[in-house]
Motif scaffolding. Structure first.
Motif, PDB file in Angstrom:
ATOM      1  N   ARG A 120      18.981 -25.948  42.850  1.00 34.81           N
ATOM      2  CA  ARG A 120      20.336 -25.806  43.423  1.00 34.81           C
ATOM      3  C   ARG A 120      20.258 -25.866  44.938  1.00 34.81           C
ATOM      4  O   ARG A 120      21.034 -26.578  45.578  1.00 34.81           O
ATOM      5  N   ALA A 121      19.305 -25.139  45.503  1.00 37.31           N
ATOM      6  CA  ALA A 121      19.178 -25.106  46.965  1.00 37.31           C
ATOM      7  C   ALA A 121      18.907 -26.505  47.510  1.00 37.31           C
ATOM      8  O   ALA A 121      19.348 -26.850  48.601  1.00 37.31           O
ATOM      9  N   LEU A 122      18.200 -27.305  46.743  1.00 34.60           N
ATOM     10  CA  LEU A 122      17.837 -28.655  47.216  1.00 34.60           C
ATOM     11  C   LEU A 122      18.815 -29.728  46.726  1.00 34.60           C
ATOM     12  O   LEU A 122      18.582 -30.918  46.947  1.00 34.60           O
ATOM     13  N   HIS A 123      19.870 -29.294  46.044  1.00 35.20           N
ATOM     14  CA  HIS A 123      20.885 -30.221  45.514  1.00 35.20           C
ATOM     15  C   HIS A 123      20.290 -31.260  44.573  1.00 35.20           C
ATOM     16  O   HIS A 123      20.640 -32.438  44.623  1.00 35.20           O
ATOM     17  N   ILE A 124      19.388 -30.831  43.711  1.00 34.76           N
ATOM     18  CA  ILE A 124      18.860 -31.753  42.709  1.00 34.76           C
ATOM     19  C   ILE A 124      19.007 -31.144  41.314  1.00 34.76           C
ATOM     20  O   ILE A 124      18.341 -31.549  40.368  1.00 34.76           O
ATOM     21  N   ASP A 125      19.905 -30.146  41.185  1.00 35.58           N
ATOM     22  CA  ASP A 125      20.039 -29.472  39.882  1.00 35.58           C
ATOM     23  C   ASP A 125      20.559 -30.419  38.798  1.00 35.58           C
ATOM     24  O   ASP A 125      20.288 -30.208  37.627  1.00 35.58           O
ATOM     25  N   GLU A 126      21.260 -31.476  39.226  1.00 37.76           N
ATOM     26  CA  GLU A 126      21.765 -32.400  38.200  1.00 37.76           C
ATOM     27  C   GLU A 126      20.729 -33.420  37.758  1.00 37.76           C
ATOM     28  O   GLU A 126      20.962 -34.194  36.835  1.00 37.76           O
ATOM     29  N   THR A 127      19.588 -33.416  38.401  1.00 39.59           N
ATOM     30  CA  THR A 127      18.565 -34.404  38.032  1.00 39.59           C
ATOM     31  C   THR A 127      17.420 -33.766  37.254  1.00 39.59           C
ATOM     32  O   THR A 127      16.412 -34.419  36.979  1.00 39.59           O
ATOM     33  N   LEU A 128      17.550 -32.486  36.915  1.00 38.69           N
ATOM     34  CA  LEU A 128      16.401 -31.742  36.367  1.00 38.69           C
ATOM     35  C   LEU A 128      15.759 -32.414  35.147  1.00 38.69           C
ATOM     36  O   LEU A 128      14.558 -32.284  34.939  1.00 38.69           O
ATOM     37  N   ARG A 131      13.365 -38.406  35.037  1.00 35.56           N
ATOM     38  CA  ARG A 131      12.013 -38.692  35.512  1.00 35.56           C
ATOM     39  C   ARG A 131      12.078 -39.264  36.934  1.00 35.56           C
ATOM     40  O   ARG A 131      13.078 -39.884  37.307  1.00 35.56           O
ATOM     41  N   PRO A 132      11.008 -39.089  37.726  1.00 42.03           N
ATOM     42  CA  PRO A 132      11.020 -39.545  39.120  1.00 42.03           C
ATOM     43  C   PRO A 132      11.435 -41.001  39.287  1.00 42.03           C
ATOM     44  O   PRO A 132      12.118 -41.345  40.251  1.00 42.03           O
ATOM     45  N   GLY A 133      11.033 -41.872  38.344  1.00 38.64           N
ATOM     46  CA  GLY A 133      11.345 -43.301  38.456  1.00 38.64           C
ATOM     47  C   GLY A 133      12.830 -43.579  38.542  1.00 38.64           C
ATOM     48  O   GLY A 133      13.238 -44.646  39.017  1.00 38.64           O
ATOM     49  N   THR A 134      13.657 -42.644  38.085  1.00 38.66           N
ATOM     50  CA  THR A 134      15.104 -42.889  38.087  1.00 38.66           C
ATOM     51  C   THR A 134      15.798 -42.261  39.288  1.00 38.66           C
ATOM     52  O   THR A 134      17.019 -42.269  39.365  1.00 38.66           O
ATOM     53  N   LEU A 135      15.015 -41.693  40.222  1.00 40.16           N
ATOM     54  CA  LEU A 135      15.622 -40.989  41.370  1.00 40.16           C
ATOM     55  C   LEU A 135      15.672 -41.884  42.607  1.00 40.16           C
ATOM     56  O   LEU A 135      14.876 -42.809  42.747  1.00 40.16           O
ATOM     57  N   SER A 136      16.584 -41.558  43.515  1.00 37.19           N
ATOM     58  CA  SER A 136      16.611 -42.247  44.814  1.00 37.19           C
ATOM     59  C   SER A 136      15.489 -41.676  45.685  1.00 37.19           C
ATOM     60  O   SER A 136      14.924 -40.618  45.373  1.00 37.19           O
ATOM     61  N   GLY A 137      15.194 -42.367  46.790  1.00 35.54           N
ATOM     62  CA  GLY A 137      14.136 -41.905  47.693  1.00 35.54           C
ATOM     63  C   GLY A 137      14.399 -40.495  48.190  1.00 35.54           C
ATOM     64  O   GLY A 137      13.503 -39.650  48.241  1.00 35.54           O
ATOM     65  N   GLY A 138      15.659 -40.236  48.545  1.00 44.08           N
ATOM     66  CA  GLY A 138      16.020 -38.917  49.062  1.00 44.08           C
ATOM     67  C   GLY A 138      15.816 -37.841  48.009  1.00 44.08           C
ATOM     68  O   GLY A 138      15.305 -36.755  48.299  1.00 44.08           O
ATOM     69  N   GLN A 139      16.203 -38.167  46.774  1.00 40.31           N
ATOM     70  CA  GLN A 139      16.036 -37.173  45.700  1.00 40.31           C
ATOM     71  C   GLN A 139      14.547 -36.928  45.427  1.00 40.31           C
ATOM     72  O   GLN A 139      14.130 -35.793  45.238  1.00 40.31           O
ATOM     73  N   ARG A 140      13.763 -38.001  45.459  1.00 40.41           N
ATOM     74  CA  ARG A 140      12.318 -37.828  45.220  1.00 40.41           C
ATOM     75  C   ARG A 140      11.697 -36.925  46.282  1.00 40.41           C
ATOM     76  O   ARG A 140      10.878 -36.061  45.979  1.00 40.41           O
ATOM     77  N   GLN A 141      12.121 -37.114  47.528  1.00 41.34           N
ATOM     78  CA  GLN A 141      11.563 -36.298  48.615  1.00 41.34           C
ATOM     79  C   GLN A 141      11.984 -34.841  48.449  1.00 41.34           C
ATOM     80  O   GLN A 141      11.241 -33.925  48.754  1.00 41.34           O
ATOM     81  N   ARG A 142      13.195 -34.631  47.927  1.00 43.16           N
ATOM     82  CA  ARG A 142      13.643 -33.254  47.675  1.00 43.16           C
ATOM     83  C   ARG A 142      12.784 -32.607  46.601  1.00 43.16           C
ATOM     84  O   ARG A 142      12.436 -31.425  46.701  1.00 43.16           O
ATOM     85  N   VAL A 143      12.445 -33.395  45.561  1.00 40.42           N
ATOM     86  CA  VAL A 143      11.607 -32.831  44.497  1.00 40.42           C
ATOM     87  C   VAL A 143      10.217 -32.499  45.054  1.00 40.42           C
ATOM     88  O   VAL A 143       9.658 -31.433  44.784  1.00 40.42           O
TER      89      VAL A 143
END
Ligand SMILES: Nc1ncnc2c1ncn2[C@@H]1O[C@H](COP(=O)(O)OP(=O)(O)OP(=O)(O)O)[C@@H](O)[C@H]1O
Ligand SMILES: [Mg+2]
Length: 422
Positions: A120-128, A131-143
């Motif tokens: 939640r703090a990193l705004h990636i709760d909807e991607t939990l 898999r990494p392959g489906t994330l944007s660069g920004g989301q991957r860096q957040r993970v």
């Protein structure tokens, strides 16, 4: 264990490349320290030595008061985030975030809760569940950031974590890193070559060039009172005017900075006046930010430069004017390049240093570094910041007032001319 102290730390890579040269640095408990410098200056090498991924050639590294030169990486309680945060491709975001806790055999209920909070703090709760392959660069860096943060290490090491992202994402994530890291209170060393990132994020900035520490201080200290001309130029995202001036002290009445076609008087009340007067008859380097030159009406009294407006440049939020004033400009003096052991200018010194290291008498250097060649002279335009409304047109003549107290003064070697210590 959350303070970091580097005492004369040197790295010579196999083959003799001197990547980090006698670095002294301290990061205090909970501090956000930014390492800033151009590509190849040794930032990643330094960070990797702190993480234990690279051997230290000489000098000491202290982590939390403990000598850590030979501590295994896993015993350093350090989490590192890289430029392209590698994730486990077959695990979901949730799996990536929980992995460090699972290894540490944390209570599954605690793991679950912690992962949800952090996402939640990193705004990636909807991607939990993705898999990494489906994330944007920004989301991957957040993970990647989340995975480093999740087990709350004593020290974060971040190596250009935002440099692969676009400008908008960089700004957004920059603010989030800052508030997240500060709320955790974990000591952080953050590497970047982006001056804006450094100025906005840091408690203190350490600036490196060619493996050598150039300056260290709060963003305001290094920006307003840079220790070297290199620091001044590097921190200036707009171009910096670096001009050559000869110091004159006519009958000891006043100090004159002689720029050739223009002269500026420095009052004896300036705290640097005495130190500058020690350079009488010699050339010095004067650094002037484009916003320290203020366009004024003709016949204005006081220190001024005069020139013909060669061109105007629109930057969206402001205009820059290029003024032909006939003043000799200099290139940024850099520390002597002592890095390459085999061949190159400083080879001999690096070789003799290597010999001393092999003989076990590492850190003592008996002779001072060789004097840098003064920057090459060329006539360059004065860059003047005009704000969002140009007061001049190309081809006109313009007068700018100079705020003498804001001039940055350096020797031809690029070292700040300091007022005498009290
Ligand atoms: N394993 C190695 N062997 C030999 N030389 C190396 C090695 N790793 C790095 N170097 C050299 O050491 C110097 C410093 O490299 P480093 O990666 O620390 O720079 P950097 O400041 O992180 O640069 P960048 O901003 O491009 O990431 C470079 O000239 C690099 O080529
Ligand atoms: Mg690097």
């Amino acid at each position: 264990m959350s303070t970091v102290v580097l005492d004369n730390v040197t790295k010579i890579y196999p083959g003799g490349y001197l990547a980090v040269d006698r670095m002294n640095l301290r990061a205090d408990e909970g501090e956000f320290l930014v390492l800033l410098g151009p590509s190849g200056c040794g930032k990643s090498t330094l960070l990797r030595m702190i993480a234990g991924l690279e051997e230290i050639t000489s000098g000491d590294l202290w982590l939390g008061g403990q000598l850590a030169n030979h501590l295994a990486p896993r015993d350093r309680d350090v989490a590192m985030v890289f430029q392209n945060g590698a994730l486990y491709p077959h695990r979901t975001v949730r799996g990536n975030l929980s992995f460090p806790l699972e290894i540490a055999k944390a209570d599954p209920a605690v793991v679950k809760q912690r992962v949800v909070e952090l996402s939640r703090a990193l705004h990636i709760d909807e991607t939990l569940d993705r898999r990494p392959g489906t994330l944007s660069g920004g989301q991957r860096q957040r993970v990647a950031m989340g995975r480093a943060i999740v087990r709350q290490p004593s020290l974060f090491l971040m190596d250009e974590p935002l440099s692969n992202l676009d400008a908008g994402m960089r700004t957004e994530l920059r603010m989030e890193i800052s508030s997240l890291v500060r709320s955790l209170g974990v000591t952080t060393i953050y590497v970047t070559h982006d001056q804006v990132e450094a100025l906005t994020l840091a408690d203190r900035i350490a600036i490196m060039n060619r493996g050598v520490l150039q300056d260290i201080g709060t963003p305001a200290q290094v920006y307003n009172d840079p220790a070297t001309a290199f620091t001044a130029a590097f921190l200036n995202s707009q171009q910096l005017n670096l001009l050559a001036a000869t110091v004159r002290t006519p009958q000891n009445q006043y100090i004159m900075l002689d720029f050739g076609p223009h002269q500026i008087t420095m009052p004896w009340t300036d705290p640097r006046a005495y130190a500058v007067s020690q350079h009488t008859g010699m050339q010095i380097i004067v650094g002037i930010r484009p916003d320290s030159l203020i366009p004024v009406p003709e016949h204005t009294e006081g220190p001024t430069f005069f020139g013909r407006v060669r061109t105007l440049e629109y930057h969206g939020h402001e205009w820059l004017a290029y003024l032909e004033a006939g003043i000799p400009a200099v290139t940024v003096p850099e520390p002597p390049d002592r890095r390459q052991l085999n061949g190159g200018g400083g080879g001999g010194r690096a070789r003799s240093m290597m010999r001393r290291l092999l003989n076990g008498s590492a850190a003592v250097e008996e002779d001072p570094p060789p004097v840098t060649q003064p920057g090459t002279h060329r006539r360059a335009d004065l860059i003047v910041r005009l704000g969002n409304r140009p007061v001049w047109r190309a081809g006109e003549h313009g007068l700018v007032a100079v705020d003498v107290s804001r001039l940055m003064l350096f020797t031809m070697n690029g070292n700040r001319i300091d007022p005498p210590r009290r």
